[in-house]
Design an enzyme around this catalytic site. Structure first.
Site, PDB file in Angstrom:
ATOM      1  N   ASN A  14       0.834  -1.210   0.000  1.00  0.00           N
ATOM      2  CA  ASN A  14       0.000   0.000   0.000  1.00  0.00           C
ATOM      3  C   ASN A  14       0.859   1.246   0.000  1.00  0.00           C
ATOM      4  OD1 ASN A  14      -2.337  -1.569   0.371  1.00  0.00           O
ATOM      5  ND2 ASN A  14      -2.231  -1.393   2.600  1.00  0.00           N
ATOM      6  N   LYS A  43       0.683  -4.361   4.992  1.00  0.00           N
ATOM      7  CA  LYS A  43       1.196  -5.322   5.972  1.00  0.00           C
ATOM      8  C   LYS A  43       2.253  -6.251   5.364  1.00  0.00           C
ATOM      9  CE  LYS A  43      -3.008  -5.149   8.693  1.00  0.00           C
ATOM     10  NZ  LYS A  43      -2.522  -4.098   9.592  1.00  0.00           N
ATOM     11  N   ALA A  45       4.236  -5.744   2.698  1.00  0.00           N
ATOM     12  CA  ALA A  45       5.457  -4.998   2.383  1.00  0.00           C
ATOM     13  C   ALA A  45       6.219  -4.643   3.662  1.00  0.00           C
ATOM     14  CB  ALA A  45       5.101  -3.735   1.607  1.00  0.00           C
ATOM     15  N   GLU A 140      -4.374  -9.269   3.887  1.00  0.00           N
ATOM     16  CA  GLU A 140      -4.816  -8.167   3.034  1.00  0.00           C
ATOM     17  C   GLU A 140      -4.834  -8.589   1.558  1.00  0.00           C
ATOM     18  OE1 GLU A 140      -3.815  -4.049   5.420  1.00  0.00           O
ATOM     19  OE2 GLU A 140      -2.239  -4.857   4.146  1.00  0.00           O
ATOM     20  N   ASN A 184      -2.760 -10.335  17.643  1.00  0.00           N
ATOM     21  CA  ASN A 184      -2.772  -9.366  18.743  1.00  0.00           C
ATOM     22  C   ASN A 184      -4.058  -9.573  19.552  1.00  0.00           C
ATOM     23  OD1 ASN A 184      -4.845  -8.052  17.388  1.00  0.00           O
ATOM     24  ND2 ASN A 184      -3.517  -6.454  16.552  1.00  0.00           N
ATOM     25  N   LEU A 219       0.819  -8.350  23.072  1.00  0.00           N
ATOM     26  CA  LEU A 219      -0.030  -7.652  24.063  1.00  0.00           C
ATOM     27  C   LEU A 219       0.342  -6.174  24.178  1.00  0.00           C
ATOM     28  CD1 LEU A 219       0.198 -10.434  26.820  1.00  0.00           C
ATOM     29  CD2 LEU A 219      -1.701 -10.063  25.241  1.00  0.00           C
ATOM     30  N   ASP A 244       3.789   6.341  17.483  1.00  0.00           N
ATOM     31  CA  ASP A 244       2.908   5.834  16.423  1.00  0.00           C
ATOM     32  C   ASP A 244       3.047   4.312  16.390  1.00  0.00           C
ATOM     33  OD1 ASP A 244       1.528   5.234  14.134  1.00  0.00           O
ATOM     34  OD2 ASP A 244       2.837   6.348  12.766  1.00  0.00           O
ATOM     35  N   ASP A 250       3.757  -5.462  12.291  1.00  0.00           N
ATOM     36  CA  ASP A 250       4.465  -5.983  11.101  1.00  0.00           C
ATOM     37  C   ASP A 250       5.961  -6.115  11.387  1.00  0.00           C
ATOM     38  OD1 ASP A 250       2.021  -5.869   9.762  1.00  0.00           O
ATOM     39  OD2 ASP A 250       2.387  -3.821   9.081  1.00  0.00           O
TER      40      ASP A 250
HETATM   41  O1  RIB Z   1      -0.016  -2.740   9.689  1.00  0.00           O
HETATM   42  C1  RIB Z   1       0.113  -1.422   9.236  1.00  0.00           C
HETATM   43  C2  RIB Z   1      -0.344  -1.340   7.802  1.00  0.00           C
HETATM   44  O2  RIB Z   1      -1.715  -1.631   7.741  1.00  0.00           O
HETATM   45  C3  RIB Z   1      -0.209   0.031   7.183  1.00  0.00           C
HETATM   46  O3  RIB Z   1       1.043   0.236   6.602  1.00  0.00           O
HETATM   47  C4  RIB Z   1      -1.366   0.071   6.208  1.00  0.00           C
HETATM   48  O4  RIB Z   1      -0.969   0.071   4.875  1.00  0.00           O
HETATM   49  C5  RIB Z   1      -2.236  -1.140   6.528  1.00  0.00           C
HETATM   50  O5  RIB Z   1      -2.085  -2.134   5.619  1.00  0.00           O
END
Ligand code: RIB
Length: 299
Positions: A14, A43, A45, A140, A184, A219, A244, A250
């Site tokens: 994405n 996710k 990438a 995804e 999670n 967690l 953030d 990921d």
């Molecule tokens: O896990 C975070 C990702 O979730 C973001 O980079 C976004 O693109 C979504 O896919």
């Protein structure tokens, strides 16, 4: 020469449109941000980049559109040397996520799947599967494609690490074909029927026994619990100032896959993955927040 610590990630790509807001909106509310950033995400990438930054030879199979977002989405992966030779081009637009991040670092994410809907298992050759130590999947891309790859990996005896994110129903056959399940708290609740789960350990044990797999439950700032080969493991998370949390899960998955591919002792692999994910939480963005292995301190 084929490296034995090879990680194969099959999944989404994405561009993330990231907006920092004072508070996340409730239904029907509009919130304002000063600016937005357009950065690489997805996710699949993110996990591929994390495995690569953890030191594994990494191959990423995905699809993008024929648009400017495709170039942006692939920048970090290309720069880091992730093998993108199996990437497909779709007639749809490159996947795009709108990511709202509040002052406490929490997020809300909406994803337009676009080209990710055209990612298919046929893009992965048997040779690519056979030369990998671990196959990493998330949700995804179309579920059926994941299932087909799990079946093939099982036949070829390749370990599968499945990240049930974002949460959705999966057939028992898929989980039974995996070696590792990473979830999670939200995803565990989903698997338990949708309601909030107090007894995460009970659900994890049930999943592990039923599907004969290793289960890792992350967690957040409390670290993780895991059942590996039937034994409980726990790992605390270091204290960080959260900016953030996007991409932290990921980062965890990519680092864990790299540790497994390297045959690292599992306590060490889990500890390093938690440490890397905590660092990711202290930085803005998904891919730019993933630390290099040298920045991750392990005991
Ligand atoms: O896990 C975070 C990702 O979730 C973001 O980079 C976004 O693109 C979504 O896919």
């Amino acid at each position: 020469m084929t490296s034995i610590s090879r990680v194969l990630v099959f999944g989404s790509t994405n561009v993330d449109l990231v907006m920092r807001v004072a508070a996340l909106p409730v239904s029907g509310e509009t919130v304002l941000a000063d600016e937005y950033l357009a950065v690489p995400g997805g996710k699949g990438a993110n996990q591929a980049l994390a495995a690569c930054r953890a030191g594994a030879t990494t191959c990423f199979i995905s699809a993008v559109g024929n648009d400017d977002h495709a170039r942006l989405a692939l920048t970090e992966l290309e720069r880091s040397g992730v093998d993108l030779s199996g990437l497909a081009q779709s007639k749809r637009n490159t996947g795009c996520a709108v990511v709202l991040v509040d002052d406490a670092g929490r997020n809300q994410i909406g994803v337009a799947s676009g080209a990710n809907l055209d990612v298919h298992a046929g893009q992965v050759s048997n040779e690519q599967l056979q030369s990998s130590s671990v196959l990493v999947l998330q949700q995804e891309v179309p579920a059926l494609e994941n299932l087909q790859l799990v079946r093939r990996a099982q036949q070829l005896k390749i370990q599968v690490l499945y990240n049930l994110a974002p949460a959705s129903n999966v057939p028992d056959e898929l989980l039974a074909g995996c070696d590792w399940l990473v979830v999670n708290q939200v995803e565990v609740s989903f698997l338990a029927g949708g309601s909030h789960v107090d007894d995460v350990e009970k659900i994890a044990r049930k999943l592990s026994d039923r599907h004969r797999l290793n289960v890792v439950v992350t967690l957040g700032d409390k670290g993780l619990i895991a059942i590996v080969n039937g034994d409980w493991l726990k790992q605390a998370a270091p204290l960080v100032r959260v900016r953030d949390t996007t991409g932290a899960g990921d980062t965890f998955v990519g680092y864990l896959a790299a540790g497994i591919a390297e045959f690292m002792p599992i306590e060490l692999a889990l500890g390093r993955a938690v440490e890397a994910a905590s660092i990711a939480c202290s930085r803005m963005g998904a891919q730019q927040s993933i630390p290099l292995v040298d920045d991750v301190v392990t005991d």
